[in-house]
Design a protein around this motif. Structure first.
Motif, PDB file in Angstrom:
ATOM      1  N   TRP A 144       0.823  -1.209   0.000  1.00 43.78           N
ATOM      2  CA  TRP A 144       0.000   0.000   0.000  1.00 43.78           C
ATOM      3  C   TRP A 144       0.858   1.261   0.000  1.00 43.78           C
ATOM      4  CZ3 TRP A 144      -5.428  -0.174   2.415  1.00 43.78           C
ATOM      5  CH2 TRP A 144      -5.992  -1.436   2.224  1.00 43.78           C
ATOM      6  N   ALA A 145       0.544   2.189  -0.902  1.00 47.84           N
ATOM      7  CA  ALA A 145       1.393   3.346  -1.132  1.00 47.84           C
ATOM      8  C   ALA A 145       0.879   4.629  -0.490  1.00 47.84           C
ATOM      9  CB  ALA A 145       1.536   3.578  -2.638  1.00 47.84           C
ATOM     10  N   PHE A 146      -0.218   4.573   0.284  1.00 51.56           N
ATOM     11  CA  PHE A 146      -0.838   5.810   0.740  1.00 51.56           C
ATOM     12  C   PHE A 146      -1.490   5.641   2.113  1.00 51.56           C
ATOM     13  CE2 PHE A 146      -4.157   3.294  -1.111  1.00 51.56           C
ATOM     14  CZ  PHE A 146      -5.310   3.608  -0.409  1.00 51.56           C
ATOM     15  N   LEU A 147      -1.757   6.770   2.740  1.00 50.06           N
ATOM     16  CA  LEU A 147      -2.579   6.822   3.945  1.00 50.06           C
ATOM     17  C   LEU A 147      -4.006   7.168   3.528  1.00 50.06           C
ATOM     18  CD1 LEU A 147      -0.323   8.840   6.412  1.00 50.06           C
ATOM     19  CD2 LEU A 147      -0.942   6.427   6.624  1.00 50.06           C
ATOM     20  N   PRO A 148      -5.005   6.451   4.018  1.00 51.70           N
ATOM     21  CA  PRO A 148      -6.386   6.752   3.631  1.00 51.70           C
ATOM     22  C   PRO A 148      -6.867   8.062   4.236  1.00 51.70           C
ATOM     23  CG  PRO A 148      -6.367   5.095   5.352  1.00 51.70           C
ATOM     24  CD  PRO A 148      -4.930   5.321   4.962  1.00 51.70           C
ATOM     25  N   SER A 149      -7.879   8.651   3.610  1.00 54.45           N
ATOM     26  CA  SER A 149      -8.458   9.894   4.133  1.00 54.45           C
ATOM     27  C   SER A 149      -9.985   9.873   4.014  1.00 54.45           C
ATOM     28  CB  SER A 149      -7.905  11.107   3.363  1.00 54.45           C
ATOM     29  OG  SER A 149      -8.143  10.973   1.975  1.00 54.45           O
ATOM     30  N   SER A 150     -10.539   8.683   3.881  1.00 56.57           N
ATOM     31  CA  SER A 150     -11.979   8.559   3.668  1.00 56.57           C
ATOM     32  C   SER A 150     -12.782   9.042   4.876  1.00 56.57           C
ATOM     33  CB  SER A 150     -12.336   7.097   3.381  1.00 56.57           C
ATOM     34  OG  SER A 150     -13.738   6.907   3.374  1.00 56.57           O
ATOM     35  N   SER A 151     -13.869   9.751   4.598  1.00 61.60           N
ATOM     36  CA  SER A 151     -14.761  10.214   5.665  1.00 61.60           C
ATOM     37  C   SER A 151     -15.562   9.068   6.263  1.00 61.60           C
ATOM     38  CB  SER A 151     -15.716  11.281   5.119  1.00 61.60           C
ATOM     39  OG  SER A 151     -16.498  10.757   4.051  1.00 61.60           O
ATOM     40  N   PHE A 152     -15.522   7.904   5.627  1.00 60.84           N
ATOM     41  CA  PHE A 152     -16.249   6.733   6.121  1.00 60.84           C
ATOM     42  C   PHE A 152     -15.507   6.023   7.249  1.00 60.84           C
ATOM     43  CE2 PHE A 152     -18.168   7.197   1.914  1.00 60.84           C
ATOM     44  CZ  PHE A 152     -19.506   6.978   2.187  1.00 60.84           C
ATOM     45  N   ILE A 153     -14.241   6.344   7.454  1.00 66.66           N
ATOM     46  CA  ILE A 153     -13.458   5.657   8.482  1.00 66.66           C
ATOM     47  C   ILE A 153     -13.975   6.033   9.861  1.00 66.66           C
ATOM     48  CG2 ILE A 153     -11.168   5.415   9.520  1.00 66.66           C
ATOM     49  CD1 ILE A 153      -9.987   5.816   6.745  1.00 66.66           C
ATOM     50  N   ASN A 154     -14.300   5.036  10.651  1.00 67.88           N
ATOM     51  CA  ASN A 154     -14.826   5.255  11.997  1.00 67.88           C
ATOM     52  C   ASN A 154     -13.789   5.980  12.863  1.00 67.88           C
ATOM     53  OD1 ASN A 154     -15.470   4.559  14.902  1.00 67.88           O
ATOM     54  ND2 ASN A 154     -17.221   3.589  13.911  1.00 67.88           N
ATOM     55  N   CYS A 155     -14.259   6.908  13.676  1.00 67.67           N
ATOM     56  CA  CYS A 155     -13.332   7.685  14.514  1.00 67.67           C
ATOM     57  C   CYS A 155     -12.541   6.795  15.469  1.00 67.67           C
ATOM     58  CB  CYS A 155     -14.097   8.755  15.284  1.00 67.67           C
ATOM     59  SG  CYS A 155     -15.367   8.130  16.400  1.00 67.67           S
ATOM     60  N   ASP A 156     -13.105   5.636  15.828  1.00 71.49           N
ATOM     61  CA  ASP A 156     -12.372   4.709  16.699  1.00 71.49           C
ATOM     62  C   ASP A 156     -11.166   4.099  15.997  1.00 71.49           C
ATOM     63  OD1 ASP A 156     -14.159   5.151  18.757  1.00 71.49           O
ATOM     64  OD2 ASP A 156     -15.445   3.457  18.227  1.00 71.49           O
ATOM     65  N   ASN A 157     -11.174   4.178  14.669  1.00 67.74           N
ATOM     66  CA  ASN A 157     -10.082   3.602  13.874  1.00 67.74           C
ATOM     67  C   ASN A 157      -9.130   4.692  13.379  1.00 67.74           C
ATOM     68  OD1 ASN A 157     -11.349   1.121  14.204  1.00 67.74           O
ATOM     69  ND2 ASN A 157     -12.489   1.298  12.283  1.00 67.74           N
ATOM     70  N   TYR A 158      -8.923   5.701  14.201  1.00 61.78           N
ATOM     71  CA  TYR A 158      -8.119   6.863  13.815  1.00 61.78           C
ATOM     72  C   TYR A 158      -6.706   6.494  13.388  1.00 61.78           C
ATOM     73  CZ  TYR A 158      -5.831   6.307  18.323  1.00 61.78           C
ATOM     74  OH  TYR A 158      -5.125   5.794  19.378  1.00 61.78           O
ATOM     75  N   VAL A 159      -6.198   5.361  13.897  1.00 59.89           N
ATOM     76  CA  VAL A 159      -4.815   4.990  13.574  1.00 59.89           C
ATOM     77  C   VAL A 159      -4.625   4.763  12.079  1.00 59.89           C
ATOM     78  CG1 VAL A 159      -4.250   4.006  15.831  1.00 59.89           C
ATOM     79  CG2 VAL A 159      -5.307   2.565  14.077  1.00 59.89           C
ATOM     80  N   LYS A 160      -5.694   4.464  11.361  1.00 60.67           N
ATOM     81  CA  LYS A 160      -5.586   4.245   9.921  1.00 60.67           C
ATOM     82  C   LYS A 160      -5.179   5.530   9.200  1.00 60.67           C
ATOM     83  CE  LYS A 160      -8.838   1.796   7.941  1.00 60.67           C
ATOM     84  NZ  LYS A 160     -10.146   1.223   7.570  1.00 60.67           N
ATOM     85  N   LEU A 161      -5.421   6.667   9.836  1.00 60.83           N
ATOM     86  CA  LEU A 161      -5.109   7.946   9.220  1.00 60.83           C
ATOM     87  C   LEU A 161      -3.669   8.370   9.452  1.00 60.83           C
ATOM     88  CD1 LEU A 161      -8.332   9.883  10.309  1.00 60.83           C
ATOM     89  CD2 LEU A 161      -7.974   8.543   8.230  1.00 60.83           C
ATOM     90  N   GLN A 162      -2.961   7.674  10.347  1.00 63.14           N
ATOM     91  CA  GLN A 162      -1.595   8.078  10.673  1.00 63.14           C
ATOM     92  C   GLN A 162      -0.571   6.960  10.538  1.00 63.14           C
ATOM     93  OE1 GLN A 162      -2.396   9.400  14.700  1.00 63.14           O
ATOM     94  NE2 GLN A 162      -1.542   7.520  15.584  1.00 63.14           N
ATOM     95  N   SER A 163      -1.013   5.711  10.548  1.00 66.45           N
ATOM     96  CA  SER A 163      -0.101   4.577  10.349  1.00 66.45           C
ATOM     97  C   SER A 163      -0.537   3.826   9.089  1.00 66.45           C
ATOM     98  CB  SER A 163      -0.131   3.632  11.548  1.00 66.45           C
ATOM     99  OG  SER A 163       0.328   4.281  12.713  1.00 66.45           O
TER     100      SER A 163
END
Length: 456
Positions: A144-163
């Motif tokens: 995977w070449a990117f960090l996601p930025s989807s508004s659908f990502i649950n706030c409890d899963n915030y780590v997906k936006l930084q790792s």
């Protein structure tokens, strides 16, 4: 459509050596004396492959998918031609018997599918069709070449936006106390220091993300004295015992430097791959799951013609500044996004192969463009099945990547780069992707000592 051939000369089991296998396919390499096929492999489907809901032959479908979907997206420069070879059960059974002693015991429960009508002939990207000089190849699976930025990502899963996904996933293996330092975002940054860090991390802990081949034969990185073959390729005398480590480090650095030069010269490929992954997966699997639950669209595996329309619609969507908003999607647009996600899933799992061959270009003169053209023409005209698209790493100003050999002299290399592992992903995988995503994030959140933030 896919090119189909009947080549009687190839229907001899003794002409094929076992090369590798995965869950779905077995790969064989040609060992005969006909130079036309010297850099060709045969890919055969195993009898446990996930079946697509389509009337088209699976091998025909896969080959056409690569032509209709992946080649228009990545470009013909990086996605080569494949040929379908008609096969019969007796030939497949003979191959099965011949390679059985060489296969892993954990995989032999699934044999070659004797009912398949076609095998797939593809270039052996770890070799050149003209073996006038030794070849070294590196296969990268960048992930995977990117960090996601989807508004659908649950706030409890915030780590997906930084790792990044890879850095979270590597902690899922509970037996691995010291996970690899490799981060795909370093590789895709195309910054010299970060790219070097990524490649060095892969050399130190390659896992399934880096493979090394010399003359088409895989070299197990990390195995005792594995650098010996590198000494031969780079023409370094076998080191004496008292400075073995120093020279081993040197020859590995030579390999790393050669690979980095090629990566930096092929920046367009990495930029394109990152952009495709990100825009095709704009909603994230959490968004895909939500629209599946909310809208329950009627889905079926797209036909080849439908896949072409999906690609065209994607190109139109990403080039239109006034494209529809995610919140206002109709059923057709929802299906489009789901199918785009499957394309992205393929691109997140593809591999890139760099193959390098020593060139006699030095003897032609550094700035002799005619000499370069003559050298290239030897390769272009030799193979009538898979013409090779070659690049130069030279000493000219326009092609500034150079390599400095151990003894102080400059060496010149021809290289080629290809993207492989571009098979379509079926709709049935969507549930698996959601479950895996949930498991990865849940496990990563438990690792309270981890505070790694990945940077694009």
């Amino acid at each position: 459509m896919a090119r189909i051939e009947t080549i009687h000369e190839l229907y001899n089991a003794t002409l094929w050596d076992f090369k590798a296998e995965g869950n779905a396919n077995i790969i064989l390499s040609y060992n005969g004396e006909n130079d036309i096929f010297s850099a060709v492999v045969l890919r055969l489907r195993k009898d446990n492959e996930i079946k697509f809901d389509t009337a088209v032959d699976p091998q025909f479908f896969t080959t056409s998918y690569v032509n209709f979907v992946m080649m228009p997206l990545l470009g013909s420069k990086y996605v080569g031609e494949s040929i379908l070879l008609e096969v019969r059960p007796e030939f497949l059974k003979a191959l099965s018997r011949a390679i059985l002693p060489l296969r892993s015991k954990k995989r032999i429960q699934n044999d070659i599918d004797f009912k398949q009508r076609y095998g797939m002939l593809t270039p052996n990207h770890t070799r050149f069709s003209v073996n006038i000089n030794p070849t070294i190849s590196v296969e990268l699976k960048p992930k995977w070449a990117f960090l996601p930025s989807s508004s659908f990502i649950n706030c409890d899963n915030y780590v997906k936006l930084q790792s990044c996904r890879f850095c979270m996933h590597k902690y899922l293996n509970k037996d691995k106390r010291n996970p690899t330092r490799y981060c795909p975002l370093d590789l895709f940054s195309l910054e010299d220091k970060r790219v070097r860090k990524a490649i060095e991390s892969l050399i130190n802990d390659p896992g399934s993300n880096l493979k090394l081949f010399i003359q088409g034969t895989q070299i197990e990185i990390g195995k005792e004295n594995w650098q010996t073959r590198l000494y031969e390729f780079f023409e370094i005398d076998c080191p004496m015992l008292d400075d073995r480590k120093q020279k081993s480090d040197r020859v590995v650095d030579m390999l790393i430097s050669l690979l980095i030069q090629a990566i930096m010269k092929e920046q367009d490929l990495f930029i394109k791959l990152k952009r495709l992954q990100k825009t095709l997966d704009e909603l994230d699997i959490e968004g895909i799951d939500q629209i599946l639950l909310t809208h329950q669209p009627k889905l079926s595996e797209p036909s080849l013609e439908e896949w072409k329309l999906i690609v065209n619609e994607y190109k139109k969507r990403t080039s239109d500044e006034n494209a529809f908003e995610i919140t206002n999607m109709d059923d057709k647009q929802i299906r489009q996004r789901i199918y785009e996600y499957l394309i992205s899933a393929t691109l997140k799992d593809c591999s890139i192969i760099f193959a390098f061959q020593k060139s006699d270009y030095n003897g032609l003169g550094i700035n002799n463009k005619q000499g370069v053209a003559e050298l290239q023409s030897q390769f272009y005209n030799y193979s009538s099945i898979f013409p090779e698209r070659l690049q130069q790493i030279s000493l000219t100003e326009t092609q500034s990547a150079i390599y400095h050999n151990y003894n102080g002299s400059y060496k010149h290399y021809i290289y080629k780069v290809n993207v492989i592992d571009l098979d379509p992903k079926p709709l049935a995988k969507l549930h698996y992707y959601k479950e895996l995503d949930t498991e990865i994030v849940k496990n990563y959140l438990k690792c309270t000592t981890i505070k790694k933030k990945c940077s694009e």
